[in-house]
Design a protein around this motif. Structure first.
Motif, PDB file in Angstrom:
ATOM      1  N   CYS A 197       0.833  -1.197   0.000  1.00 23.88           N
ATOM      2  CA  CYS A 197       0.000   0.000   0.000  1.00 23.88           C
ATOM      3  C   CYS A 197       0.869   1.248   0.000  1.00 23.88           C
ATOM      4  O   CYS A 197       1.851   1.332   0.740  1.00 23.88           O
ATOM      5  N   ARG A 198       0.500   2.209  -0.800  1.00 21.79           N
ATOM      6  CA  ARG A 198       1.205   3.488  -0.784  1.00 21.79           C
ATOM      7  C   ARG A 198       0.213   4.592  -1.105  1.00 21.79           C
ATOM      8  O   ARG A 198      -0.882   4.343  -1.616  1.00 21.79           O
ATOM      9  N   VAL A 199       0.617   5.807  -0.811  1.00 19.35           N
ATOM     10  CA  VAL A 199      -0.252   6.951  -1.074  1.00 19.35           C
ATOM     11  C   VAL A 199       0.524   7.974  -1.885  1.00 19.35           C
ATOM     12  O   VAL A 199       1.721   8.182  -1.679  1.00 19.35           O
ATOM     13  N   ILE A 200      -0.163   8.575  -2.833  1.00 14.15           N
ATOM     14  CA  ILE A 200       0.398   9.643  -3.657  1.00 14.15           C
ATOM     15  C   ILE A 200      -0.368  10.916  -3.343  1.00 14.15           C
ATOM     16  O   ILE A 200      -1.605  10.917  -3.353  1.00 14.15           O
ATOM     17  N   ARG A 201       0.358  11.980  -3.038  1.00 13.56           N
ATOM     18  CA  ARG A 201      -0.313  13.270  -2.854  1.00 13.56           C
ATOM     19  C   ARG A 201      -0.306  13.980  -4.205  1.00 13.56           C
ATOM     20  O   ARG A 201       0.718  14.497  -4.663  1.00 13.56           O
ATOM     21  N   GLU A 202      -1.475  13.956  -4.851  1.00 13.21           N
ATOM     22  CA  GLU A 202      -1.563  14.483  -6.205  1.00 13.21           C
ATOM     23  C   GLU A 202      -3.030  14.708  -6.571  1.00 13.21           C
ATOM     24  O   GLU A 202      -3.935  14.114  -5.976  1.00 13.21           O
ATOM     25  N   ASP A 203      -3.249  15.559  -7.536  1.00 12.80           N
ATOM     26  CA  ASP A 203      -4.566  15.711  -8.143  1.00 12.80           C
ATOM     27  C   ASP A 203      -4.809  14.477  -9.001  1.00 12.80           C
ATOM     28  O   ASP A 203      -4.014  14.151  -9.879  1.00 12.80           O
ATOM     29  N   PHE A 204      -5.919  13.760  -8.771  1.00 11.50           N
ATOM     30  CA  PHE A 204      -6.103  12.515  -9.517  1.00 11.50           C
ATOM     31  C   PHE A 204      -6.391  12.748 -11.000  1.00 11.50           C
ATOM     32  O   PHE A 204      -6.476  11.792 -11.768  1.00 11.50           O
ATOM     33  N   ALA A 205      -6.508  14.001 -11.408  1.00 12.27           N
ATOM     34  CA  ALA A 205      -6.618  14.299 -12.834  1.00 12.27           C
ATOM     35  C   ALA A 205      -5.238  14.433 -13.479  1.00 12.27           C
ATOM     36  O   ALA A 205      -5.142  14.593 -14.709  1.00 12.27           O
ATOM     37  N   GLN A 206      -4.187  14.363 -12.677  1.00 10.16           N
ATOM     38  CA  GLN A 206      -2.826  14.570 -13.182  1.00 10.16           C
ATOM     39  C   GLN A 206      -1.956  13.326 -12.981  1.00 10.16           C
ATOM     40  O   GLN A 206      -0.756  13.444 -12.745  1.00 10.16           O
ATOM     41  N   LEU A 207      -2.526  12.153 -13.085  1.00 12.10           N
ATOM     42  CA  LEU A 207      -1.778  10.923 -12.853  1.00 12.10           C
ATOM     43  C   LEU A 207      -0.875  10.604 -14.044  1.00 12.10           C
ATOM     44  O   LEU A 207      -1.214  10.912 -15.192  1.00 12.10           O
ATOM     45  N   PRO A 208       0.261   9.949 -13.801  1.00  7.45           N
ATOM     46  CA  PRO A 208       1.116   9.515 -14.917  1.00  7.45           C
ATOM     47  C   PRO A 208       0.420   8.444 -15.742  1.00  7.45           C
ATOM     48  O   PRO A 208      -0.476   7.744 -15.256  1.00  7.45           O
TER      49      PRO A 208
END
Length: 295
Positions: free
Chosen positions: A126-137
């Motif tokens: 499990c991991r977490v990314i702090r990001e706008d989910f509209a800007q995913l790679p």
């Protein structure tokens, strides 16, 4: 392409959503409906549910059921959009033996989620990314994506949904559990005021009907497989909700006062929550679980 003014408005909206959750998350965990389960989504009092912990976990159970057979054990990849403090990430990882990534725009939520994964011994899965989910790679692609009370914050589902579809493997599923607008009483002034207050208070980027969402999904290669109405399983009009309605009514009788209060995250939550209760009770809004599948 977006105009600069639209791009600026979307960026400002995302920043407002982040500020809203940074300011409110710890209060949600302390006083929220699902606080006993360390989650911040709503409880579902479905048949067989006997206590608040079961109600809080009901939506996770529904999601897991709909991903069964669609996520390969051991090597499956699942993305939780707007993962909050990571409670659903943990439930998904344990139920499906999958690699689960959570995405949140909130620094406060990301820090709490990271501590949760460490305490649960799940940092390898499990991991977490702090990001706008509209800007995913663009990579990796996922076998499933989940969003519980999250995509409603997107400035544009017409842009978000195709970007998510492109990140799903063929046959992958997108499960959305959120508030959807209905056509009931469309144009009625009371309805429009209620929905406007909900949008402003809860930092809602756009309200859509299920039919509108299905059309957006279809054009992006996603087929609507299930549309489940969960509204009747919500507990509306609880004592604390009635108190909030009184507070909101007393504090924001005049629109100029309400407009100032809605800029403050605490009052924004109160105003938006009061409007949501009214919208759900009158069926101007419905709480539904949707399953879309990439064809």
């Amino acid at each position: 392409m977006r105009s600069k003014s639209l791009e600026s408005a979307a960026t400002e909206h995302v920043s407002r959503v982040a500020d809203y959750y940074d300011a409110n998350t710890r209060r949600f965990l302390r006083f929220g409906e699902s606080s006993s389960n360390d989650a911040i989504h709503r409880g579902l009092w479905m048949p067989g549910v006997t206590d608040t912990a079961e109600a809080a976990n009901a939506v996770n159970r529904l999601v897991v059921e709909r991903l069964s057979g669609h996520v390969p054990a051991g090597e499956g990849r699942v993305l939780d959009l707007g993962c909050g403090v990571g409670a659903t990430v943990v439930k998904l990882a344990r139920a499906m033996d999958a690699q689960v990534t959570g995405v949140t725009i909130s620094q406060v939520q990301a820090e709490i989620a990271e501590r949760r994964f460490s305490a649960e011994g799940l940092t390898e899965r499990c991991r977490v990314i702090r990001e706008d989910f509209a800007q995913l790679p663009a990579e990796p692609q996922y076998h499933a994506m989940v969003a519980i009370e999250a995509v409603i914050h997107s400035p544009s589902l017409a842009e978000l949904v195709p970007s998510l579809a492109a990140r799903l493997v063929p046959g992958g599923r997108l499960v959305l559990c959120d508030d959807w607008m209905t056509d009931k009483d469309r144009g009625l002034p009371a309805r429009e005021r209620c929905l406007d207050q909900f949008r402003a208070g809860w930092r809602v980027g756009g309200l859509h009907t299920v039919a509108e969402l299905a059309a957006i999904g279809e054009s992006a290669g996603l087929r609507l497989r299930e549309n489940l109405d969960l509204t009747s399983y919500l507990h509306l009009g609880r004592p604390r909700d009635r108190v909030i309605n009184v507070l909101v009514g007393a504090a924001g009788v005049l629109p100029p006062v309400r407009d100032r209060l809605v800029e403050k995250p605490f009052w924004a939550n109160m105003i938006g929550g009061s409007a949501l209760q009214a919208g759900l009770a009158r069926r101007w809004l419905e709480y539904r679980l949707l399953v879309l599948e990439r064809v």
